[in-house]
Write a protein that holds these residues in place. Structure first.
Motif, mmCIF file in Angstrom:
data_model
loop_
_atom_site.group_PDB
_atom_site.id
_atom_site.type_symbol
_atom_site.label_atom_id
_atom_site.label_comp_id
_atom_site.label_asym_id
_atom_site.label_seq_id
_atom_site.Cartn_x
_atom_site.Cartn_y
_atom_site.Cartn_z
ATOM 1 N N ARG A 1 0.829 -1.213 0.000
ATOM 2 C CA ARG A 1 0.000 0.000 0.000
ATOM 3 C C ARG A 1 0.855 1.252 0.000
ATOM 4 N NH1 ARG A 1 -4.320 -1.057 4.642
ATOM 5 N NH2 ARG A 1 -2.822 -2.617 5.246
ATOM 6 N N ASN A 2 1.929 1.257 0.774
ATOM 7 C CA ASN A 2 2.830 2.411 0.819
ATOM 8 C C ASN A 2 3.498 2.644 -0.532
ATOM 9 O OD1 ASN A 2 2.211 2.820 3.510
ATOM 10 N ND2 ASN A 2 4.023 1.762 4.258
ATOM 11 N N LYS A 3 3.972 1.561 -1.173
ATOM 12 C CA LYS A 3 4.619 1.685 -2.484
ATOM 13 C C LYS A 3 3.638 2.226 -3.527
ATOM 14 C CE LYS A 3 8.105 -1.896 -1.965
ATOM 15 N NZ LYS A 3 8.576 -3.225 -2.387
ATOM 16 N N LEU A 4 2.413 1.699 -3.530
ATOM 17 C CA LEU A 4 1.416 2.159 -4.507
ATOM 18 C C LEU A 4 1.023 3.611 -4.253
ATOM 19 C CD1 LEU A 4 -0.852 -1.006 -4.804
ATOM 20 C CD2 LEU A 4 0.743 -0.110 -6.512
ATOM 21 N N THR A 5 0.845 3.964 -2.999
ATOM 22 C CA THR A 5 0.489 5.342 -2.664
ATOM 23 C C THR A 5 1.590 6.302 -3.100
ATOM 24 O OG1 THR A 5 -0.849 4.587 -0.800
ATOM 25 C CG2 THR A 5 -0.159 6.885 -0.773
ATOM 26 N N TRP B 1 -10.826 15.819 -8.927
ATOM 27 C CA TRP B 1 -10.945 14.532 -9.597
ATOM 28 C C TRP B 1 -10.762 13.435 -8.558
ATOM 29 C CZ3 TRP B 1 -9.166 13.825 -15.235
ATOM 30 C CH2 TRP B 1 -9.473 14.959 -15.987
ATOM 31 N N LYS B 2 -11.437 12.322 -8.750
ATOM 32 C CA LYS B 2 -11.360 11.228 -7.781
ATOM 33 C C LYS B 2 -10.421 10.144 -8.295
ATOM 34 C CE LYS B 2 -13.956 8.452 -4.676
ATOM 35 N NZ LYS B 2 -15.167 8.169 -4.032
ATOM 36 N N LEU B 3 -9.589 9.635 -7.396
ATOM 37 C CA LEU B 3 -8.627 8.594 -7.725
ATOM 38 C C LEU B 3 -9.233 7.220 -7.440
ATOM 39 C CD1 LEU B 3 -5.651 7.843 -8.471
ATOM 40 C CD2 LEU B 3 -5.186 7.904 -6.023
ATOM 41 N N TYR B 4 -9.137 6.329 -8.418
ATOM 42 C CA TYR B 4 -9.597 4.949 -8.267
ATOM 43 C C TYR B 4 -8.433 4.027 -8.594
ATOM 44 C CZ TYR B 4 -14.275 6.907 -8.401
ATOM 45 O OH TYR B 4 -15.401 7.637 -8.138
ATOM 46 N N TYR B 5 -8.254 3.011 -7.784
ATOM 47 C CA TYR B 5 -7.206 2.042 -8.069
ATOM 48 C C TYR B 5 -7.789 0.766 -8.654
ATOM 49 C CZ TYR B 5 -8.634 -0.405 -3.855
ATOM 50 O OH TYR B 5 -9.358 -1.075 -2.918
ATOM 51 N N ASP B 6 -9.097 0.769 -8.873
ATOM 52 C CA ASP B 6 -9.756 -0.430 -9.345
ATOM 53 C C ASP B 6 -10.814 -0.063 -10.378
ATOM 54 O OD1 ASP B 6 -12.160 -2.391 -9.046
ATOM 55 O OD2 ASP B 6 -10.433 -3.472 -8.261
ATOM 56 N N LEU B 7 -10.755 -0.656 -11.551
ATOM 57 C CA LEU B 7 -11.710 -0.361 -12.619
ATOM 58 C C LEU B 7 -13.138 -0.655 -12.188
ATOM 59 C CD1 LEU B 7 -12.485 0.385 -15.537
ATOM 60 C CD2 LEU B 7 -12.039 -1.998 -16.137
ATOM 61 N N GLU B 8 -13.348 -1.733 -11.468
ATOM 62 C CA GLU B 8 -14.707 -2.105 -11.064
ATOM 63 C C GLU B 8 -15.362 -1.008 -10.231
ATOM 64 O OE1 GLU B 8 -16.654 -4.670 -12.087
ATOM 65 O OE2 GLU B 8 -14.973 -4.916 -13.452
ATOM 66 N N HIS B 9 -14.599 -0.395 -9.358
ATOM 67 C CA HIS B 9 -15.137 0.664 -8.517
ATOM 68 C C HIS B 9 -15.402 1.924 -9.345
ATOM 69 C CE1 HIS B 9 -14.840 3.005 -4.489
ATOM 70 N NE2 HIS B 9 -16.059 2.859 -4.878
ATOM 71 N N ALA B 10 -14.489 2.236 -10.254
ATOM 72 C CA ALA B 10 -14.626 3.444 -11.075
ATOM 73 C C ALA B 10 -15.796 3.334 -12.039
ATOM 74 C CB ALA B 10 -13.336 3.695 -11.850
ATOM 75 N N LYS B 11 -15.999 2.170 -12.617
ATOM 76 C CA LYS B 11 -17.038 2.061 -13.642
ATOM 77 C C LYS B 11 -18.444 2.242 -13.071
ATOM 78 C CE LYS B 11 -18.209 -2.740 -14.264
ATOM 79 N NZ LYS B 11 -17.999 -3.983 -14.935
ATOM 80 N N HIS B 12 -18.606 2.075 -11.759
ATOM 81 C CA HIS B 12 -19.914 2.304 -11.148
ATOM 82 C C HIS B 12 -20.276 3.794 -11.124
ATOM 83 C CE1 HIS B 12 -20.766 -1.799 -10.108
ATOM 84 N NE2 HIS B 12 -19.556 -1.921 -9.596
ATOM 85 N N GLN B 13 -19.299 4.654 -11.398
ATOM 86 C CA GLN B 13 -19.545 6.096 -11.443
ATOM 87 C C GLN B 13 -20.019 6.536 -12.825
ATOM 88 O OE1 GLN B 13 -19.270 7.452 -8.419
ATOM 89 N NE2 GLN B 13 -18.608 5.397 -7.845
#
Length: 168
Positions: A49-53, A79-91
């Protein structure tokens, strides 16, 4: 066929119809796969998580440096940051999912993504009409793919790639 067999057959057909209707309604209402707010972020190790952040923070800085319009630079914080397509596509409206996913997994992405690169993230503007997919490459540069919702030749709103670049 006697009455008992006819009754069982009728009951069986009714049960099948009832179940198929319930399954269809469940799929239609997305209750079959409810999405969680946190998805699986908490399942990653703290080190990952630290490396990705850190990687995504560097990507946001790189994007901010190369954004062309000043009003976009100012609004980037919204703008909102998403690390997962599934979560973003619900928007995004359901009727646009197909074109969004098509652009997200485009040939450009396939050509830029290499072994050793960090996990991509996605920025989505507050009006859900622009998106920036980005990731840190294994050599420390950043791949950036910009996407926009536009009207197609036939008048349909579709997501299209509007640019791609590698930046330091």
């Amino acid at each position: 066929m006697n009455r008992l067999q006819a009754g069982l057959l009728t009951t069986g057909i009714g049960a099948v119809l009832l179940c198929s209707g319930a399954i269809t309604e469940t799929i239609r209402s997305d209750q079959l796969h409810p999405h969680r707010e946190t998805l699986m972020w908490e399942d990653y190790s703290q080190d990952l998580r630290n490396k990705l952040t850190r990687s995504w923070s560097g990507g946001l800085e790189a994007i901010h440096k190369v954004m062309g319009q000043d009003d976009d630079k100012e609004n980037l914080s919204k703008w909102k940051l998403y690390y997962d397509l599934e979560h973003a596509k619900h928007q995004i409206p359901r009727k646009e999912h197909s074109s969004f996913i098509h652009v997200y997994y485009s040939e450009t992405r396939r050509s830029l993504l290499e072994n050793g690169d960090f996990m991509p993230a996605l920025l989505l503007d507050s009006e859900h009409s622009k998106a920036i997919q980005f990731w840190e490459k294994h050599d420390g540069t950043y791949a950036i793919i910009t996407m926009e919702k536009r009207l197609d030749e036939d008048g349909t709103r579709r997501w299209l790639e509007s640019g791609a670049q590698i930046i330091k």
